[in-house]
Design a protein around this motif. Structure first.
Motif, mmCIF file in Angstrom:
data_model
loop_
_atom_site.group_PDB
_atom_site.id
_atom_site.type_symbol
_atom_site.label_atom_id
_atom_site.label_comp_id
_atom_site.label_asym_id
_atom_site.label_seq_id
_atom_site.Cartn_x
_atom_site.Cartn_y
_atom_site.Cartn_z
ATOM 1 N N UNK A 42 57.613 36.132 36.567
ATOM 2 C CA UNK A 42 58.180 37.119 37.479
ATOM 3 C C UNK A 42 57.503 37.107 38.841
ATOM 4 N N UNK A 43 56.333 36.438 38.919
ATOM 5 C CA UNK A 43 55.664 36.318 40.203
ATOM 6 C C UNK A 43 56.286 35.221 41.064
ATOM 7 N N UNK A 44 57.069 34.346 40.449
ATOM 8 C CA UNK A 44 57.756 33.296 41.195
ATOM 9 C C UNK A 44 59.028 33.861 41.810
ATOM 10 N N UNK A 45 59.689 33.059 42.641
ATOM 11 C CA UNK A 45 60.925 33.527 43.266
ATOM 12 C C UNK A 45 62.034 33.649 42.228
ATOM 13 N N UNK A 46 63.022 34.460 42.548
ATOM 14 C CA UNK A 46 64.135 34.676 41.618
ATOM 15 C C UNK A 46 64.905 33.387 41.370
ATOM 16 N N UNK A 47 65.093 32.580 42.401
ATOM 17 C CA UNK A 47 65.857 31.351 42.209
ATOM 18 C C UNK A 47 65.050 30.304 41.463
ATOM 19 N N UNK A 48 63.723 30.374 41.544
ATOM 20 C CA UNK A 48 62.905 29.494 40.697
ATOM 21 C C UNK A 48 63.173 29.813 39.231
ATOM 22 N N UNK A 55 59.599 36.790 29.067
ATOM 23 C CA UNK A 55 59.735 37.372 30.390
ATOM 24 C C UNK A 55 60.854 36.745 31.212
ATOM 25 N N UNK A 56 61.576 35.789 30.618
ATOM 26 C CA UNK A 56 62.743 35.183 31.280
ATOM 27 C C UNK A 56 64.023 35.414 30.486
ATOM 28 N N UNK A 57 63.984 36.285 29.490
ATOM 29 C CA UNK A 57 65.170 36.519 28.669
ATOM 30 C C UNK A 57 66.335 37.068 29.480
ATOM 31 N N UNK A 58 66.067 38.044 30.341
ATOM 32 C CA UNK A 58 67.141 38.628 31.132
ATOM 33 C C UNK A 58 67.774 37.608 32.064
#
Length: 508
Positions: A271-277, A414-417
């Motif tokens: 979640x600290x990375x960019x949304x598009x990453x 933390x990437x499920x959504x």
């Protein structure tokens, strides 16, 4: 005095089977969320004959009423998925259903086809929230080895809602008008908002404790009455040992000595990375992309079949709308049985050491479905067609819970959504295309075959069974790549947990 006792005993047995009252409340609320959305889609199909007569529209325009919901939803699903990983999900879901209720009121008040189409587009924008938020919540509410079974219970809500949409909307529309076929849904939608606002927000990071102990997963002692009013906890849950004990997919991968993809293993909070990453990362996981495509093709056919089921039945067998919608409800029992059994079978195979069980079960189902549905469409006997359709929809329904659980297995929690947002966007694009394509093929491509709309629809439904064959072939690919992506997700989760516990690390 003895009358209520059997019902009470059955109710208590159901509560125990789910794992307690807290779990039952979560499952029923999330299932109801999918149910109201399914009921709306069922209502459009049930009222297709009335809408055709009222507005003077054809099959393509009827299909567009379903397509526009999915198309507008596809635009919003990735932003909602990113938001689901970063905000309180239960509140987001409650707000979405509130807006959904307002859009349903506008749909029923439509004075023209253009108004109705616009209100349907608004419905799609708010219903886009359900997929990503429910997927993320499921991963955090329930332990890994029970996830497919619990997902089946929640997905059953969509089928029950679709069946009620066919049956109740068909009856209400027949006795009153098509407007009331939409308006009655405002009542359960409003009640659902009340329950969603009282649903507790689980801590992020997935269930790390053993699933076998019901008191250690979702328990009344962990759920304050009325739900957690505080902000969601933003840290992943330790320890690794708990995850190993409760993760049969990871255990099976380790026993098979499957190595992770090191270039995809994460070392810090994504979640600290960019949304598009985040979006690019979930698309780099091969099994995720393959399962998304397989799931999208399955939903493509189901959406097309659902959109024209009433028209096909009335034209092909000469039945009234009310009888046709009742038969659709009977066929839906098969699909309900599928979603309730598919996840259970996959979880049992997984617990027995079959590492790719959650890819195997959907693959077998997708490759088998066309045999039964094609036979049902080919026969001219309704008595023969009904049981064949029930088996076909059972297999189609059985594929979804393992597929949904498998996608959680191959991504860090933390990437499920985000992952579900990408999946829902691609799935809804297929759902958007299905009704319009089915309508186009039935009115243009196959219109000259047989000379009636029922025969044209029959050829259309038979032709698009090829999408289910393609979904099954993609499943064969997923069976090979799934174990290694499970190992990668597990390695990422462990490293992320260590980084979050590191001294001096900023708390989330």
């Amino acid at each position: 005095m003895k009358g209520p006792e059997p019902a009470r005993a059955l109710f208590d047995r159901g509560i125990r089977a789910v794992g307690g009252r807290a779990r039952a409340r979560v499952v029923s609320t999330l299932a109801a969320t999918l149910a109201v959305d399914g009921a709306d889609k069922g209502a459009v199909s049930a009222m297709a004959p009335q809408l055709r007569d009222t507005f003077g529209i054809n099959n393509i325009q009827i299909g567009l009423l379903v397509s526009v919901v999915a198309l507008s939803g596809a635009v919003f699903t990735i932003p909602v998925g990113l938001l689901a990983d970063r905000t309180r999900r239960t509140r987001l879901l409650a707000l979405s259903v509130t807006l959904w209720v307002a859009a349903m009121i506008l749909a029923g008040a439509s004075p023209s086809y253009g108004w109705l189409l616009s209100s349907r587009a608004a419905l799609g924008a708010v219903s886009a929230t359900a997929g990503p938020t429910i997927a993320s919540l499921m991963g955090d509410y329930f332990p890994i080895k029970e996830r497919a079974r619990m997902y089946g219970l929640v997905l059953a809500g969509e089928l029950v809602g679709t069946g009620l949409g066919f049956a109740l909307s068909g009856s209400i529309g027949s006795f009153l008008t098509w407007r009331f076929a939409f308006w009655w849904l405002v009542i359960p939608g409003s009640a659902l908002v009340w329950f969603l606002r009282r649903l507790p927000e689980p801590a992020r990071g997935g269930q790390a404790r053993p699933a076998g102990d019901q008191e250690h997963t979702l328990d009344e002692r962990e759920v304050p009455e009325g739900g957690d009013r505080g902000e969601p906890q933003q840290t992943a849950q330790p320890p690794e040992a708990g995850r190993q004990d409760g993760d049969p997919a990871g255990e099976a991968a380790r026993r098979a000595r499957v190595e992770p993809h090191e270039h995809l293993v994460l070392d810090s909070d994504p979640r600290e990375a960019s949304k598009w990453w985040s979006v690019r990362y979930v698309l780099r996981v091969r099994t995720n992309v393959v399962l998304i495509m397989a799931s999208a093709l399955g939903y493509f056919y189901f959406t097309g079949l659902r959109s024209f089921a009433t028209l096909y039945t009335t034209d092909h067998y000469g039945l009234s709308t009310s009888v046709a919608t009742s038969l659709a409800l009977v066929v839906g029992v098969g699909a309900l049985g599928g979603v309730l059994s598919g996840g259970r079978i996959a979880d049992r195979l997984l617990s027995g050491g079959r590492v790719n069980a959650r890819a195997l079960v959907p693959t077998v189902c997708m490759l088998t479905v066309p045999v039964f549905i094609a036979s049902a469409l080919y026969t001219t006997s309704l008595a023969v067609a009904l049981p064949l359709l029930m088996v076909g929809t059972l297999l189609l329904g059985a594929a979804n819970p393992p597929l949904d659980a498998a996608r959680l297995d191959i991504l860090p929690p933390l990437l499920w959504g985000t992952g579900e947002g990408v999946r829902t966007m691609l799935r809804t694009l297929c759902e958007a295309a299905a009704p319009t394509l089915f309508g186009y093929f039935s009115t243009t491509v196959f219109a000259g075959h047989g000379g009636d709309s029922g025969t044209a629809l029959e050829y259309t439904l038979l032709f698009f069974l090829l999408t289910l064959v393609a979904a099954g072939l993609l499943g064969l690919v997923a069976m090979r790549s799934y174990p290694r992506d499970v190992a990668t997700a597990e390695a990422s989760t462990q490293r992320i947990e260590k980084s979050l516990r590191a001294p001096g690390e900023r708390e989330h």
